[in-house]
Structure formats: C-alpha cells, structure tokens
Scaffold this motif. Structure first.
Motif, short mmCIF file in Angstrom:
data_model
loop_
_atom_site.label_atom_id
_atom_site.label_comp_id
_atom_site.label_asym_id
_atom_site.label_seq_id
_atom_site.Cartn_x
_atom_site.Cartn_y
_atom_site.Cartn_z
N PHE A 315 -41.21 9.61 -7.09
CA PHE A 315 -42.45 10.37 -6.94
C PHE A 315 -42.89 10.97 -8.27
O PHE A 315 -44.08 10.89 -8.64
N VAL A 316 -41.96 11.58 -8.99
CA VAL A 316 -42.29 12.18 -10.29
C VAL A 316 -42.71 11.10 -11.29
O VAL A 316 -43.65 11.29 -12.08
N ALA A 317 -42.03 9.94 -11.27
CA ALA A 317 -42.38 8.84 -12.17
C ALA A 317 -43.80 8.36 -11.89
O ALA A 317 -44.59 8.12 -12.83
N ALA A 318 -44.16 8.22 -10.61
CA ALA A 318 -45.52 7.80 -10.25
C ALA A 318 -46.54 8.83 -10.72
O ALA A 318 -47.61 8.48 -11.25
N PHE A 319 -46.21 10.10 -10.55
CA PHE A 319 -47.11 11.18 -11.00
C PHE A 319 -47.30 11.14 -12.51
O PHE A 319 -48.43 11.28 -13.01
N MET A 320 -46.22 10.95 -13.26
CA MET A 320 -46.30 10.94 -14.71
C MET A 320 -47.09 9.73 -15.22
O MET A 320 -47.85 9.83 -16.20
N ILE A 321 -46.94 8.57 -14.57
CA ILE A 321 -47.72 7.39 -14.95
C ILE A 321 -49.22 7.69 -14.84
O ILE A 321 -50.00 7.37 -15.73
N VAL A 322 -49.60 8.33 -13.74
CA VAL A 322 -51.02 8.65 -13.53
C VAL A 322 -51.49 9.70 -14.53
O VAL A 322 -52.59 9.60 -15.09
#
Length: 409
Positions: A315-322
């Motif tokens: 979840f955090v990785a997806a957030f950081m990508i965005v």
C-alpha cells in the motif's frame, strides 16, 4: 440477504457508538470551525498597535531617488532611510528586532548593495523585488546617458511580451489540488479503517461465540457486512468533515472569499467528483477485504501488525509511486501506466492520471472493470479466509496450511 443486513446494521451501530469514532469526528469538525473563523478571531484579539508594518532600512547616497521607489515596491514595509556611514547602527537595529531588514548600497551607485537580515527566511523574495526595480532604474539612467528622451525611455521600458495559452487537455496546476486531496484522503482512510477492520476481526477470535456464528452464518455475508459497515462509517465521517468545512466557509465568506485555493477546492468539476467517488470506494473496499482477511488469520492481537506488514508495504509503495508521479508532473510514465491497471494501486494511479492528464475512455473503463472484478474475487477469497482463519486458535497460521483449508472449504 437477511443475514447480511443484520450484520451490516450491527457493525454500523458499533461504529456509531464508538466514543473514539465520535470523538475524532467532533475534534476534526471543531478544528475546521476554528480554522475557518481564525481571521475574525484574530482581528478581534489583536489590537491596532500590532498592525504596524515591519521596518525596512535603506542606506544610499541616492536615498531621495530610491525611497519612493522602494515604498512603492514594498507596500508591506515602512521604509526608513539611514546615513551611509551608519552600518553598525543598522546591524544593531536588525539584531534588536527594531528593523526586519536593510538594503545598504555601496558608494554612490545603485548597482551594488548588501542585503542585511537577521534570519533569512525560505520564502524571502525581497532581493528579487529590489533587483527588478533597480534594474529598471539602471536601464532608464543608461538611456538618459545615451541621449534618449524621457518619453522614449518610458515607452521602451513599457514594452512587454503577451501570449495566449490554449489547453487541449487537463490543467495540471488546477487539478493538482483535487488529486492530492483524494490521494491523501484515500491513504488516511485505508490506513485507519483498514487497521480497524483487521483489529475487530482479530479481537473477535478471543470470543468462542465466533465458532457458533461461523457455523450458522454465511461467511460471505459476515465479511461483506463488516467491510461495508466500515466503508459507510468512513464515508459518513468524511461527509461530516468536508460538509462542515463547506458550511463554515459559506458562513464566513468575507474572511475566505478571496482565497483561490478554497474557491477551487469547493468548485470541483462534476466529472472529477464522480471519478473520485468511484475510485475511492473501489480502492477502499479492496483493501478493507484484504485487511479483514489477514486479521482473521492471527491468533493474538499482538501479532496483527506483523501479519499486516506485507500488505502495508504494498500500500505504501503504491502511494509513493503516485506521489512521485504527481511531484514530477509525468503522470503518464510507464510505471504510472502499469500502476493504473494493478488493482492495489489503480484507484490512486488512475485517478491521478484522469485529473492531471488525458486518459482515453477505454483505459478508464478498463481500469474500473478490472477493479470491480478484483473486488468480487478478493471479497470471495477474503470470505473463505475469514471462515477458515477465525477457527484456527493457538498456533501461527502458515500460508500453505491456510491454502489447503481454503481449498477444502
């Protein structure tokens, strides 16, 4: 269906009776009320004596020329002229907070100066403003020395370039605020309510009444009821918070009516609002099902954070990508395009691309369809994990053991 509605009603009442839930909502509404009425409160508390402008010192052999120019260029300051030989006094006034800053010019020229300030702020633009007006004076003096008349000098100095911009796609500057708010709201809601769903499920395992419930109730109804209840509670809380902000804004338009950010925030385009709700709901439900399923696999509430670590990392990785995509302005990078189709990142990534780029209808529809299918499959899988996981007590649940139990179920 009757079981589902019963479970949904019970879980909703649990949220609305929760003192922490009520307290957080009331606290945030109170903070918003305070923020929206801060200008009026400050105007009533702060006396006129504190409305004095900060002092800017000006030291030059041409004070009579520079003083009116600086007064016009720096309307928020009181311009005070000083003698050119009073550098020590100037520095002392700044250190003692009697003056905020000073411009000290060398000799009889205005082409070179030293800017004195006690603590240079991150957003201090005084030197840029001074450079702009001083450059105009220097150019005008140069034209005069070359024999150009004052009227011709004024005409030359007033020349400027004009342009028109025709945007054929999205306006990233305007839509940045909507995108950022949606991403942050989704992040906070998933982080808070996802953990809450997992904690509720894990805590229920301490009660052996769950064995009876699982044996007599449909696990799909139980899982969907719990997740949808948390979703409705979260949406209710967000509606109260943002609705209160809109109400307070309209009650105090004189203080905030000229704020372009607030005007833009409360004037979101309808199509962006619809997409925001769609991707917000689908994204939240997918993560809530996963959090609930993982919560059912732990034997002790103390083990919950460890079990949730892989999902939290994704979840955090997806957030950081965005976030990196938004910060760079390249929301159509290959990584963002891939993230737009991956169910655990597409709610944030696809909405970001819709708000800050031109995305085809095929891509938007395809992403929504993938999310709906993923939601259905993850929901069914979570219900099976829930049915199996809540009956496992006293030992650490292993993945392959859990998989075998799910296949048998």
């Amino acid at each position: 269906m009757k079981q589902f509605m019963t479970i949904l009603k019970f879980e909703l009442l649990e949220y609305f009776r929760n003192k922490v839930f009520i307290g957080i909502t009331a606290f945030l509404v109170a903070i918003l009320a305070l923020m929206m009425f801060v200008p009026d409160l400050l105007s009533g508390i702060i006396s006129d004596d504190n409305d004095e402008k900060p002092v800017m010192l000006l030291s030059s052999d041409q004070n009579e020329v520079l003083e009116p120019v600086f007064t016009s260029a720096f309307p928020t300051y009181t311009i005070t002229t000083m003698e050119t030989n009073s550098l020590t006094e100037i520095q002392e006034q700044i250190r003692n907070k009697e003056a905020e800053c000073a411009f000290v010019f060398e000799d009889d020229t205005i082409s070179r100066y030293t800017y004195y300030v006690d603590n240079l702020g991150m957003y201090d633009t005084n030197t840029e403003t001074a450079d702009a007006v001083l450059n105009e004076i220097l150019r005008a003096q140069a034209f005069e020395e070359m024999g150009v008349s004052a009227s011709d000098t004024q005409m030359i100095m007033s020349l400027s370039v004009s342009h028109d911009t025709e945007n054929l796609g999205q306006n990233q500057i305007t839509n940045f605020l909507y995108t950022y708010i949606m991403i942050m709201a989704l992040y906070m809601v998933i982080a808070m309510y996802g953990q809450m769903v997992a904690s509720h499920v894990a805590a229920e395992k301490d009660s052996r009444v769950m064995e009876l419930l699982i044996a007599t109730s449909d696990p799909t109804s139980m899982m969907f009821g719990k997740v949808l209840a948390s979703c409705i509670a979260g949406l209710f809380q967000l509606a109260v918070i943002f609705g209160s902000a809109l109400l307070f804004y309209n009650l105090n338009p004189d203080a905030w009516g000229d704020s372009p950010i607030l005007q833009m925030l409360f004037d979101i385009p309808l199509h962006l609002l619809v997409y925001m709700l769609i991707f917000f709901l689908l994204g939240y439900l997918i993560y809530a099902f996963l959090y609930g399923a993982i919560g059912s696999t732990v034997s002790r509430i103390e083990d919950l954070s460890t079990a949730l670590t892989p999902l939290t990392f994704i979840f955090v990785a997806a957030f950081m990508i965005v976030v990196f995509g938004i910060s760079s302005g390249d929301v159509d990078s290959p990584l963002m395009i891939v993230a737009s189709w991956f169910p655990l990142s597409s709610p944030m990534a696809m909405f970001t691309r819709i708000g800050m780029s031109t995305v085809s209808t095929f891509e938007i529809a395809g992403s929504i369809i993938v999310l709906i299918i993923s939601l259905f499959l993850i929901g069914k899988l979570s219900a099976k994990i829930y049915r199996t996981g809540v009956l496992l007590y006293g030992k650490k649940v292993k993945f392959f053991s859990l998989l075998r139990q799910i296949i048998k179920a």
